[in-house]
Design an enzyme around this catalytic site. Sequence first.
Site, PDB file in Angstrom:
ATOM      1  N   ARG A 127       0.819  -1.180  -0.111  1.00 37.16           N
ATOM      2  CA  ARG A 127       0.053   0.079  -0.083  1.00 37.16           C
ATOM      3  C   ARG A 127       0.933   1.220   0.051  1.00 37.16           C
ATOM      4  O   ARG A 127       1.568   1.183   0.773  1.00 37.16           O
ATOM      5  CB  ARG A 127      -1.142  -0.013   1.379  1.00 37.16           C
ATOM      6  N   HIS A 175      -7.180   0.690  -6.390  1.00 34.07           N
ATOM      7  CA  HIS A 175      -7.532  -0.053  -5.302  1.00 34.07           C
ATOM      8  C   HIS A 175      -8.346  -1.335  -5.700  1.00 34.07           C
ATOM      9  O   HIS A 175      -9.410  -1.605  -5.357  1.00 34.07           O
ATOM     10  CB  HIS A 175      -8.584   0.865  -4.231  1.00 34.07           C
ATOM     11  N   GLN A 235     -10.150  -3.923  -3.218  1.00 32.17           N
ATOM     12  CA  GLN A 235     -11.783  -3.366  -2.490  1.00 32.17           C
ATOM     13  C   GLN A 235     -12.888  -3.885  -3.572  1.00 32.17           C
ATOM     14  O   GLN A 235     -13.853  -4.119  -3.367  1.00 32.17           O
ATOM     15  CB  GLN A 235     -11.709  -1.847  -2.511  1.00 32.17           C
TER      16      GLN A 235
HETATM   17  N1  NVA Z   1      -9.811   6.733  -1.621  1.00 34.18           N
HETATM   18  C1  NVA Z   1      -9.286   6.566  -0.487  1.00 34.18           C
HETATM   19  C2  NVA Z   1      -9.680   5.106  -0.040  1.00 34.18           C
HETATM   20  C3  NVA Z   1      -9.419   4.485   1.359  1.00 34.18           C
HETATM   21  C4  NVA Z   1      -9.460   3.027   1.361  1.00 34.18           C
HETATM   22  C5  NVA Z   1      -8.051   6.911   0.032  1.00 34.18           C
HETATM   23  O1  NVA Z   1      -7.147   6.538  -0.872  1.00 34.18           O
HETATM   24  O2  NVA Z   1      -7.527   7.342   1.058  1.00 34.18           O
HETATM   25  N1   CP Z   2     -10.954   0.234   2.235  1.00 37.76           N
HETATM   26  C1   CP Z   2      -9.950  -0.215   2.848  1.00 37.76           C
HETATM   27  O1   CP Z   2      -9.149  -0.263   2.045  1.00 37.76           O
HETATM   28  O2   CP Z   2      -9.885   0.217   4.239  1.00 37.76           O
HETATM   29  P1   CP Z   2      -8.472   0.359   4.928  1.00 37.76           P
HETATM   30  O3   CP Z   2      -7.844   1.584   4.420  1.00 37.76           O
HETATM   31  O4   CP Z   2      -8.819   0.275   6.227  1.00 37.76           O
HETATM   32  O5   CP Z   2      -7.434  -0.694   4.674  1.00 37.76           O
END
Ligand code: NVA
Ligand code: CP
Length: 300
Positions: free
Chosen positions: A104, A131, A134
């Site tokens: 990540r 992502h 998800q």
């Molecule tokens: N768009 C958000 C998703 C978090 C799971 C981010 O990148 O912070």
């Molecule tokens: N939806 C998601 O990826 O959640 P986290 O940021 O908690 O991993």
Amino acid sequence: MTSRHFLSLLDFSSDELLALITNAIDVKQRLKQGVLHTPLQGKVLAMIFEKSSTRTRVSFEAGMSQLGGHSMFLSDRDIHLGRGEPIEDSARVISSMVDGIIIRTFGHERVLALAAHSSAPVINGLSDLLHPCQLLADMQTWFELRGSIEGATVAWIGDGNNMCHSYINAAIRFGFNLNIGCPQNHAPDSSIIDSARGRVKIFHTAAEAARHAHLLVTDVWASMGQEQEQDERLKIFSEFQVSAELMALADADALFMHCLPAHRGEEVTASVLDGEQSVVWQEAENRLHAQKALLEALLG
Ligand code: NVA
Ligand code: CP
């Protein structure tokens, strides 16, 4: 390096994704019935996190344990990556010792560089661009509740961000139509829209995007890394809240999804998030099951 990676939904074909979702539903049933399923005994997953996470971290760690394997959480504060060791060197070293890596991070180019230099499969656990994990959970949730999503209309409301980009990729692979309702300067990446060849429509009001949709989806207005824009974004996105009024424009049976964490009173009202059409808790739980199916496919 010849490993199979999961950096984007587009790395898998439609058939592969459908098989993965089917397996995720089986994996979930088996777990609920207490049946042990440990195909990843002796396998190790390294988990590099340069951003916060609750769901992604817990689901991958729990999933690896349940599959009989082991995971190690590597925060960038603890490994040399955070002190400037090149991602390419980190990839070579870490992949020589483990069977898979999830990362990540911020720029998607870091995910690509890691994968290019890794001898083990790499999973994108979220980048600024995409992502994909998800979407596996979101699609599993839809399939469990509604069956095939082919031909359905999904409305993405809010920022044209990493989640929105992965929804566009999902529209391509799963064959649904995607209405995106976003402010003028916050549309998704134009090359990603173009790749969807007519499956995606962009609107600049939430109402136009939501009308007659079968699924409404939103996400935070300021993603990780955009915290300093929070106040400005609250103003820019104020007309893009998912409220009961917006849900009323959608199909009567429409579902509501959100990858979480959510900000009640910002991108979604509490009444929608905690209401009857919301499936966000099932969606969050399915991160575990869908990623177990993914781990089995890549590391098994
Ligand atoms: N768009 C958000 C998703 C978090 C799971 C981010 O990148 O912070
Ligand atoms: N939806 C998601 O990826 O959640 P986290 O940021 O908690 O991993």
